[in-house]
Design a protein around this motif. Structure first.
Motif, mmCIF file in Angstrom:
data_model
loop_
_atom_site.group_PDB
_atom_site.id
_atom_site.type_symbol
_atom_site.label_atom_id
_atom_site.label_comp_id
_atom_site.label_asym_id
_atom_site.label_seq_id
_atom_site.Cartn_x
_atom_site.Cartn_y
_atom_site.Cartn_z
ATOM 1 N N SER A 26 -17.805 6.990 -6.447
ATOM 2 C CA SER A 26 -16.341 7.032 -6.370
ATOM 3 C C SER A 26 -15.804 5.735 -5.765
ATOM 4 O O SER A 26 -16.488 5.030 -5.031
ATOM 5 N N ALA A 27 -14.554 5.443 -6.064
ATOM 6 C CA ALA A 27 -13.913 4.216 -5.588
ATOM 7 C C ALA A 27 -13.501 4.356 -4.129
ATOM 8 O O ALA A 27 -13.173 5.444 -3.667
ATOM 9 N N TRP A 28 -13.521 3.229 -3.411
ATOM 10 C CA TRP A 28 -13.041 3.173 -2.038
ATOM 11 C C TRP A 28 -12.324 1.844 -1.825
ATOM 12 O O TRP A 28 -12.532 0.890 -2.575
ATOM 13 N N SER A 29 -11.464 1.806 -0.810
ATOM 14 C CA SER A 29 -10.809 0.544 -0.447
ATOM 15 C C SER A 29 -10.451 0.570 1.027
ATOM 16 O O SER A 29 -10.304 1.632 1.631
ATOM 17 N N LEU A 30 -10.320 -0.618 1.610
ATOM 18 C CA LEU A 30 -9.931 -0.794 3.001
ATOM 19 C C LEU A 30 -8.941 -1.935 3.070
ATOM 20 O O LEU A 30 -9.216 -3.033 2.576
ATOM 21 N N ASP A 31 -7.765 -1.665 3.647
ATOM 22 C CA ASP A 31 -6.729 -2.684 3.828
ATOM 23 C C ASP A 31 -6.299 -2.691 5.285
ATOM 24 O O ASP A 31 -5.997 -1.639 5.845
ATOM 25 N N ILE A 32 -6.242 -3.889 5.873
ATOM 26 C CA ILE A 32 -5.761 -4.065 7.241
ATOM 27 C C ILE A 32 -4.664 -5.118 7.198
ATOM 28 O O ILE A 32 -4.894 -6.239 6.737
ATOM 29 N N THR A 33 -3.458 -4.740 7.652
ATOM 30 C CA THR A 33 -2.287 -5.610 7.586
ATOM 31 C C THR A 33 -1.581 -5.628 8.934
ATOM 32 O O THR A 33 -1.358 -4.564 9.519
ATOM 33 N N PRO A 34 -1.191 -6.818 9.438
ATOM 34 C CA PRO A 34 -0.395 -6.849 10.669
ATOM 35 C C PRO A 34 0.968 -6.196 10.441
ATOM 36 O O PRO A 34 1.533 -6.281 9.361
ATOM 37 N N VAL A 35 1.474 -5.515 11.467
ATOM 38 C CA VAL A 35 2.805 -4.898 11.411
ATOM 39 C C VAL A 35 3.807 -5.932 11.904
ATOM 40 O O VAL A 35 3.690 -6.428 13.028
ATOM 41 N N CYS A 36 4.783 -6.270 11.073
ATOM 42 C CA CYS A 36 5.799 -7.269 11.421
ATOM 43 C C CYS A 36 7.183 -6.663 11.220
ATOM 44 O O CYS A 36 7.396 -5.915 10.271
ATOM 45 N N ALA A 37 8.108 -7.031 12.093
ATOM 46 C CA ALA A 37 9.445 -6.428 12.077
ATOM 47 C C ALA A 37 10.249 -6.801 10.830
ATOM 48 O O ALA A 37 10.802 -5.942 10.167
ATOM 49 N N ASP A 38 10.344 -8.081 10.505
ATOM 50 C CA ASP A 38 11.265 -8.512 9.451
ATOM 51 C C ASP A 38 10.595 -9.024 8.180
ATOM 52 O O ASP A 38 11.275 -9.361 7.227
ATOM 53 N N THR A 39 9.289 -9.125 8.176
ATOM 54 C CA THR A 39 8.608 -9.695 7.011
ATOM 55 C C THR A 39 7.505 -8.765 6.539
ATOM 56 O O THR A 39 7.055 -7.898 7.278
ATOM 57 N N GLN A 40 7.071 -8.971 5.327
ATOM 58 C CA GLN A 40 5.920 -8.263 4.783
ATOM 59 C C GLN A 40 4.759 -9.251 4.768
ATOM 60 O O GLN A 40 4.651 -10.080 3.877
ATOM 61 N N PRO A 41 3.892 -9.216 5.784
ATOM 62 C CA PRO A 41 2.807 -10.194 5.858
ATOM 63 C C PRO A 41 1.727 -9.917 4.823
ATOM 64 O O PRO A 41 1.661 -8.822 4.250
ATOM 65 N N THR A 42 0.887 -10.895 4.613
ATOM 66 C CA THR A 42 -0.236 -10.706 3.703
ATOM 67 C C THR A 42 -1.304 -9.878 4.395
ATOM 68 O O THR A 42 -1.375 -9.821 5.623
ATOM 69 N N LYS A 43 -2.147 -9.225 3.608
ATOM 70 C CA LYS A 43 -3.218 -8.410 4.158
ATOM 71 C C LYS A 43 -4.196 -9.320 4.891
ATOM 72 O O LYS A 43 -4.565 -10.385 4.400
ATOM 73 N N LEU A 44 -4.599 -8.881 6.055
ATOM 74 C CA LEU A 44 -5.558 -9.632 6.848
ATOM 75 C C LEU A 44 -6.960 -9.439 6.293
ATOM 76 O O LEU A 44 -7.750 -10.372 6.226
ATOM 77 N N TRP A 45 -7.258 -8.221 5.869
ATOM 78 C CA TRP A 45 -8.594 -7.897 5.394
ATOM 79 C C TRP A 45 -8.485 -6.895 4.270
ATOM 80 O O TRP A 45 -7.788 -5.880 4.392
ATOM 81 N N HIS A 46 -9.132 -7.149 3.154
ATOM 82 C CA HIS A 46 -9.153 -6.207 2.028
ATOM 83 C C HIS A 46 -10.565 -6.178 1.456
ATOM 84 O O HIS A 46 -11.142 -7.232 1.179
ATOM 85 N N ARG A 47 -11.081 -4.996 1.320
ATOM 86 C CA ARG A 47 -12.370 -4.800 0.663
ATOM 87 C C ARG A 47 -12.242 -3.567 -0.217
ATOM 88 O O ARG A 47 -11.508 -2.633 0.098
ATOM 89 N N SER A 48 -13.007 -3.533 -1.313
ATOM 90 C CA SER A 48 -13.002 -2.358 -2.184
ATOM 91 C C SER A 48 -14.289 -2.350 -2.999
ATOM 92 O O SER A 48 -14.995 -3.350 -3.083
ATOM 93 N N GLY A 49 -14.566 -1.207 -3.589
ATOM 94 C CA GLY A 49 -15.758 -1.085 -4.423
ATOM 95 C C GLY A 49 -16.001 0.356 -4.781
ATOM 96 O O GLY A 49 -15.100 1.193 -4.729
ATOM 97 N N THR A 50 -17.254 0.660 -5.148
ATOM 98 C CA THR A 50 -17.672 2.033 -5.416
ATOM 99 C C THR A 50 -18.766 2.390 -4.427
ATOM 100 O O THR A 50 -19.541 1.535 -4.004
ATOM 101 N N LEU A 51 -18.811 3.662 -4.054
ATOM 102 C CA LEU A 51 -19.744 4.104 -3.026
ATOM 103 C C LEU A 51 -21.154 4.279 -3.580
ATOM 104 O O LEU A 51 -21.368 5.050 -4.507
ATOM 105 N N PRO A 52 -22.108 3.566 -3.008
ATOM 106 C CA PRO A 52 -23.505 3.795 -3.386
ATOM 107 C C PRO A 52 -24.090 4.892 -2.493
ATOM 108 O O PRO A 52 -23.863 4.909 -1.289
ATOM 109 N N MET A 53 -24.780 5.855 -3.036
ATOM 110 C CA MET A 53 -25.477 6.877 -2.270
ATOM 111 C C MET A 53 -24.582 7.615 -1.277
ATOM 112 O O MET A 53 -25.014 7.993 -0.205
#
Length: 142
Positions: A58-85
């Motif tokens: 099955s598919a999985w993903s992880l996104d970590i984004t800083p919380v900012c008051a007035d802007t939409q920042p870029t994701k700090l960390w993004h990983r995704s894939g399919t689960l092995p075992m």
């Protein structure tokens, strides 16, 4: 060391665990997308560790984004894939920008003004110019 709040979302079919610089992130496990937030004292990098479980393949993903008051920042960390075992463990260091909530207007403007692939733009311009010349040329079949 500044304190930064992070939005974290793990998407998987079963359980998920996340740590930022050794601090556990409380995740809402009631949904397929498991959101959570954590405020962390960070330096130049932040250590990320995640354990993601679910149905094999099955598919999985992880996104970590800083919380900012007035802007939409870029994701700090993004990983995704399919689960092995049935699960995966991720570890790594995420570099923290000096101002993660800083304006990116200059970058957005540069992308609009400058083409992403200048050679492709030149090829299109040459083809367009050739078509205009051919349209103005007298026909030889008369």
């Amino acid at each position: 060391m500044p304190q930064i709040k992070f939005d974290c979302i793990i998407t998987c079919t079963d359980r998920a665990y996340l740590w930022l610089d050794g601090n556990p992130v409380p995740l809402d496990e009631t949904q397929l997308a498991k959101p959570g937030q954590l405020t962390v004292n960070v330096g130049a990098t932040m250590h990320v560790k995640a354990q993601i479980e679910g149905v094999r393949g099955s598919a999985w993903s992880l996104d970590i984004t800083p919380v900012c008051a007035d802007t939409q920042p870029t994701k700090l960390w993004h990983r995704s894939g399919t689960l092995p075992m049935g699960g995966v463990v991720l570890t790594g260091d995420a570099p923290i920008p000096a101002n993660p909530c800083g304006s990116t207007d200059g970058l957005v403007l540069a992308k609009e003004v400058l083409p992403l692939n200048p050679s492709a733009t030149k090829k299109v311009a040459k083809k367009t110019a050739a078509k205009k010349v051919a349209a103005k040329a007298p026909r030889k079949d008369k």
